[in-house]
Motif scaffolding. Structure first.
Motif, short mmCIF file in Angstrom:
data_model
loop_
_atom_site.label_atom_id
_atom_site.label_comp_id
_atom_site.label_asym_id
_atom_site.label_seq_id
_atom_site.Cartn_x
_atom_site.Cartn_y
_atom_site.Cartn_z
N ARG A 1 0.68 -1.34 -0.16
CA ARG A 1 -0.18 -0.19 0.09
C ARG A 1 0.86 1.33 0.16
O ARG A 1 0.77 2.32 -0.68
N ASP A 2 1.79 1.25 0.65
CA ASP A 2 2.71 2.33 0.74
C ASP A 2 3.42 2.73 -0.63
O ASP A 2 3.84 4.21 -0.83
N LEU A 3 3.74 1.77 -1.40
CA LEU A 3 4.19 2.28 -2.51
C LEU A 3 3.37 2.84 -3.57
O LEU A 3 3.53 3.64 -4.15
N ARG A 4 2.03 2.27 -3.51
CA ARG A 4 1.15 2.59 -4.27
C ARG A 4 0.84 4.09 -3.78
O ARG A 4 0.56 4.86 -4.82
N ILE A 5 0.64 4.51 -2.58
CA ILE A 5 0.29 5.93 -2.00
C ILE A 5 1.43 6.73 -2.55
O ILE A 5 1.11 7.88 -3.26
N ALA A 6 2.69 6.25 -2.47
CA ALA A 6 3.96 7.06 -3.02
C ALA A 6 3.85 7.19 -4.53
O ALA A 6 4.00 8.58 -4.91
N GLY A 7 3.44 6.38 -5.20
CA GLY A 7 3.31 6.52 -6.72
C GLY A 7 2.18 7.40 -6.91
O GLY A 7 2.36 8.49 -7.88
N LEU A 8 0.90 7.37 -6.34
CA LEU A 8 -0.10 8.25 -6.38
C LEU A 8 0.15 9.55 -6.17
O LEU A 8 -0.05 10.74 -6.80
N ALA A 9 1.06 9.80 -5.06
CA ALA A 9 1.35 11.37 -4.61
C ALA A 9 2.52 11.70 -5.61
O ALA A 9 2.47 12.82 -6.13
N LEU A 10 3.45 11.18 -5.98
CA LEU A 10 4.32 11.56 -7.01
C LEU A 10 3.60 11.74 -8.28
O LEU A 10 3.98 12.99 -8.96
N LEU A 11 2.70 10.99 -8.83
CA LEU A 11 1.68 11.23 -9.74
C LEU A 11 1.43 12.72 -10.08
O LEU A 11 1.33 13.08 -10.75
N THR A 12 0.63 12.84 -8.64
CA THR A 12 -0.27 14.02 -8.51
C THR A 12 0.86 15.15 -8.71
O THR A 12 0.58 16.32 -9.00
N ALA A 13 1.93 15.05 -7.92
CA ALA A 13 2.89 16.34 -7.94
C ALA A 13 3.69 16.42 -9.68
O ALA A 13 3.58 17.73 -9.89
N VAL A 14 3.91 15.33 -10.04
CA VAL A 14 4.22 15.49 -11.70
C VAL A 14 3.06 16.16 -12.52
O VAL A 14 3.22 17.23 -13.31
N THR A 15 1.83 15.73 -12.05
CA THR A 15 0.58 16.41 -12.76
C THR A 15 0.59 18.22 -12.61
O THR A 15 0.47 18.79 -13.61
N LEU A 16 0.69 18.30 -11.39
CA LEU A 16 0.64 19.79 -11.06
C LEU A 16 1.90 20.31 -11.67
O LEU A 16 1.74 21.54 -12.17
N LYS A 17 3.05 19.87 -11.68
CA LYS A 17 4.23 20.65 -12.32
C LYS A 17 4.11 20.77 -13.95
O LYS A 17 4.25 21.84 -14.23
N VAL A 18 3.47 19.64 -14.47
CA VAL A 18 3.28 19.90 -15.99
C VAL A 18 2.23 21.06 -16.17
O VAL A 18 2.45 21.48 -17.07
N PHE A 19 1.34 21.13 -15.33
CA PHE A 19 0.15 21.95 -15.54
C PHE A 19 0.57 23.42 -15.22
O PHE A 19 0.40 24.23 -16.17
N LEU A 20 1.33 23.70 -14.20
CA LEU A 20 1.83 24.89 -13.71
C LEU A 20 3.01 25.35 -14.29
O LEU A 20 3.15 26.49 -14.57
N ILE A 21 4.14 24.45 -14.58
CA ILE A 21 5.27 24.94 -15.09
C ILE A 21 5.57 24.75 -16.48
O ILE A 21 6.08 25.39 -17.37
N ASP A 22 5.67 23.46 -16.92
CA ASP A 22 6.05 23.04 -18.05
C ASP A 22 5.02 23.70 -19.23
O ASP A 22 5.50 24.07 -20.26
N ALA A 23 3.73 23.59 -18.91
CA ALA A 23 2.68 23.89 -20.02
C ALA A 23 2.98 25.31 -20.16
O ALA A 23 2.53 26.11 -21.32
N ALA A 24 3.39 26.25 -19.12
CA ALA A 24 3.47 27.61 -19.38
C ALA A 24 4.48 28.03 -20.39
O ALA A 24 4.32 29.16 -21.00
N ALA A 25 5.54 27.17 -20.69
CA ALA A 25 6.53 27.41 -21.61
C ALA A 25 6.00 27.25 -23.13
O ALA A 25 6.88 27.43 -23.90
N LEU A 26 4.87 26.45 -23.24
CA LEU A 26 4.28 25.94 -24.46
C LEU A 26 3.35 27.08 -25.05
O LEU A 26 2.62 27.57 -24.29
N ASP A 27 3.34 26.92 -26.34
CA ASP A 27 2.11 27.78 -26.88
C ASP A 27 1.40 27.09 -28.00
O ASP A 27 1.79 26.44 -28.59
#
Length: 127
Positions: free
Chosen positions: A64-90
């Motif tokens: 369970r701890d691996l699944r939760i860590a994977g979901l937490a990291l996936l959430t962090a990556v998703t937020l990073k892509v939406f907030l930081i990475d996509a800002a550099a794209l047009d």
């Protein structure tokens, strides 16, 4: 649970090692300098792969701890892509980025949902 503590430490070290590998791939042996756009995308890709690996290992092993860590990291990556990475794209690149991320999240959600449904209804032994 000492096993859980060691697994948590291992996940922390793995996260640091992945970040260091991306940094070295972007800068070579001298790890100084600003974060480039390619390096920023590299962090997103590497951490996304790590999140998927942790989810897969957690599902396969039932940890369970691996699944939760994977979901937490996936959430962090998703937020990073939406907030930081996509800002550099047009334009079209931003649309394709959101589309690709959406498809990936739907696929991961579908697999995870199938896992949860399978865990809730274990196969019954036949008489």
């Amino acid at each position: 649970a000492p096993g859980r503590l060691w697994r948590g430490l291992g996940m922390g070290f793995t996260l640091a090692a992945v970040a260091a590998a991306v940094r070295q791939a972007a800068h070579g042996t001298f790890l100084t300098g600003p974060v480039t756009t390619g390096e920023n995308y590299g962090y997103s890709a590497a951490f996304l792969l790590l999140a998927i690996a942790w989810l897969a290992l957690g599902i396969r092993s039932g940890a369970r701890d691996l699944r939760i860590a994977g979901l937490a990291l996936l959430t962090a990556v998703t937020l990073k892509v939406f907030l930081i990475d996509a800002a550099a794209l047009d334009g079209l690149l931003r649309i394709l980025s959101f589309f690709g991320l959406g498809i990936a999240l739907i696929g991961i959600g579908w697999v995870y949902n199938r896992f949860l449904a399978g865990a809730a209804n274990p196969p019954q032994p036949s008489p």
